[in-house]
Design an enzyme around this catalytic site. Structure first.
Site, PDB file in Angstrom:
ATOM      1  N   HIS A 180       5.175  -2.084   7.448  1.00 53.19           N
ATOM      2  CA  HIS A 180       5.621  -0.740   7.826  1.00 53.19           C
ATOM      3  C   HIS A 180       6.351  -0.729   9.172  1.00 53.19           C
ATOM      4  O   HIS A 180       7.128   0.178   9.462  1.00 53.19           O
ATOM      5  CB  HIS A 180       4.422   0.206   7.953  1.00 53.19           C
ATOM      6  CG  HIS A 180       3.862   0.679   6.650  1.00 53.19           C
ATOM      7  ND1 HIS A 180       3.277  -0.156   5.739  1.00 53.19           N
ATOM      8  CD2 HIS A 180       3.785   1.926   6.116  1.00 53.19           C
ATOM      9  CE1 HIS A 180       2.865   0.553   4.698  1.00 53.19           C
ATOM     10  NE2 HIS A 180       3.169   1.825   4.897  1.00 53.19           N
ATOM     11  N   CYS A 237       3.055  -6.243  10.036  1.00 48.89           N
ATOM     12  CA  CYS A 237       2.750  -5.178   9.082  1.00 48.89           C
ATOM     13  C   CYS A 237       4.100  -4.714   8.570  1.00 48.89           C
ATOM     14  O   CYS A 237       5.017  -4.448   9.373  1.00 48.89           O
ATOM     15  CB  CYS A 237       2.011  -4.025   9.749  1.00 48.89           C
ATOM     16  SG  CYS A 237       1.893  -2.567   8.680  1.00 48.89           S
ATOM     17  N   GLU A 253       4.131   6.353   7.098  1.00 51.04           N
ATOM     18  CA  GLU A 253       3.854   6.987   5.793  1.00 51.04           C
ATOM     19  C   GLU A 253       4.191   8.475   5.829  1.00 51.04           C
ATOM     20  O   GLU A 253       4.570   9.062   4.827  1.00 51.04           O
ATOM     21  CB  GLU A 253       2.384   6.794   5.392  1.00 51.04           C
ATOM     22  CG  GLU A 253       2.043   5.409   4.868  1.00 51.04           C
ATOM     23  CD  GLU A 253       2.703   5.066   3.520  1.00 51.04           C
ATOM     24  OE1 GLU A 253       2.591   5.852   2.573  1.00 51.04           O
ATOM     25  OE2 GLU A 253       3.348   3.997   3.452  1.00 51.04           O
ATOM     26  N   SER A 301       0.832  -1.199   0.000  1.00 45.49           N
ATOM     27  CA  SER A 301       0.000   0.000   0.000  1.00 45.49           C
ATOM     28  C   SER A 301       0.873   1.257   0.000  1.00 45.49           C
ATOM     29  O   SER A 301       0.389   2.326  -0.374  1.00 45.49           O
ATOM     30  CB  SER A 301      -0.897   0.000   1.236  1.00 45.49           C
ATOM     31  OG  SER A 301      -0.090  -0.010   2.397  1.00 45.49           O
TER      32      SER A 301
HETATM   33  N1  DGL Z   1       2.146  -2.467   5.029  1.00 51.45           N
HETATM   34  C1  DGL Z   1       0.840  -3.010   5.148  1.00 51.45           C
HETATM   35  C2  DGL Z   1       0.823  -4.310   5.908  1.00 51.45           C
HETATM   36  O1  DGL Z   1       1.805  -5.030   5.916  1.00 51.45           O
HETATM   37  C3  DGL Z   1      -0.290  -2.180   5.653  1.00 51.45           C
HETATM   38  C4  DGL Z   1      -0.238  -0.769   5.682  1.00 51.45           C
HETATM   39  C5  DGL Z   1      -1.577  -0.099   5.472  1.00 51.45           C
HETATM   40  O2  DGL Z   1      -2.412  -0.066   6.381  1.00 51.45           O
HETATM   41  O3  DGL Z   1      -1.729   0.400   4.368  1.00 51.45           O
HETATM   42  O4  DGL Z   1      -0.185  -4.664   6.474  1.00 51.45           O
END
Ligand code: DGL
Length: 275
Positions: free
Chosen positions: A195, A193, A159, A12
């Protein structure tokens, strides 16, 4: 791009760069295309249907860019869109191409790391609601006790390049305290996640020293290496020029600036639209 057959990596936003890093360290010779849907991130609070539609658009685009193999470098997309794409879309869209997720390889790794058999998952609201981690881990390790905690705000902190700010401490500590209050025996924490590795320094600060914290990059990379060994036909189709091309749905300048911080090296990027 006609002679190039890169591996596509989708997220994303910037999080998938942590997966790309892990994969490129282990498998540097392949060509890669990274696609970040930064303009529509975060996905974690979006409905199943929207995450599925956005992810399918990205997969189609990566196929158009010549990728025979696409990795969803995003847990939310892996949880909410992977199975439908694999079972429903691929057979008609591109029966000879493959789309892989990152939850299964992470679940496989965690069972050999935990001693207490109590595992904590830190993820987006969407991934937590899907129950995918509990399902995958308990399928492989029925004795495991899995507790998943949604971490609202963490993706936005990353982000918006606020992962090092004092404000980030509050949100990181808050979600971790909630998780450890639910199960104090957790000895292994999965950053579920892509991120979240960007917040690793802060996360370490708020968990006891004996707790292992797993970032997914290296586990996904080993799993991909294994997959390519088991699928020599796919391996033979992939081009090996060692290149990496970056696409974003946000402004290319913004992506360039932030991605360079995440990757520790300057990168060029091209803006594209998905629909
Ligand atoms: N990087 C994404 C993940 O591994 C999610 C980030 C988002 O919420 O867009 O879940």
């Amino acid at each position: 791009m006609s002679s190039s057959a890169p591996i596509g990596i989708f997220d994303s936003g910037y999080g998938g760069l942590t997966i790309l890093n892990g994969i490129r360290s282990l498998l540097p010779s392949y060509d890669y295309v990274y696609l970040g849907d930064n303009a529509r991130a975060p996905y974690g609070t979006r409905s199943f249907d929207i995450v599925y539609q956005f992810t399918l658009q990205a997969v189609r685009r990566l196929f158009d860019l010549g990728c025979p193999l696409v990795i969803l470098g995003c847990n939310t997309a892996s949880a909410k869109a992977l199975r439908t794409i694999q079972q429903h879309d691929l057979p008609t869209l591109a029966p000879d191409r493959r789309v892989l997720g990152i939850i299964r390889p992470t679940a496989e790794a965690v069972g050999s790391i935990t001693q207490s058999r109590h595992i904590g998952i830190l993820a987006t609201e969407g991934t937590v609601r899907s129950g995918s981690y509990e399902l995958e881990i308990q399928k492989l390790y029925p004795d495991a006790v899995v507790t998943a905690q949604a971490c609202p705000m963490w993706v936005s902190l990353v982000e918006n390049a606020e992962y090092d700010s004092p404000g980030a401490d509050y949100f990181v500590n808050d979600s971790l305290s909630r998780l450890l209050a639910r199960d104090a025996r957790i000895d292994t924490l999965v950053l579920g996640c892509t991120h979240f590795p960007l917040l690793l320094d802060k996360i370490r600060r708020y968990v006891p020293d004996h707790v292992r914290i797993l970032s997914q990059g290296s586990y996904v990379a080993s799993s991909l290496a294994d997959y390519l060994q088991r699928h020599p036909d796919m391996q033979a189709r992939l081009s090996q020029g060692g290149t990496c091309t970056y696409y974003t749905t946000e402004s290319a300048d913004r992506f360039r600036e932030s991605a360079s911080i995440f990757l520790g090296t300057p990168v060029d990027a091209t803006h594209i639209s998905l629909s």
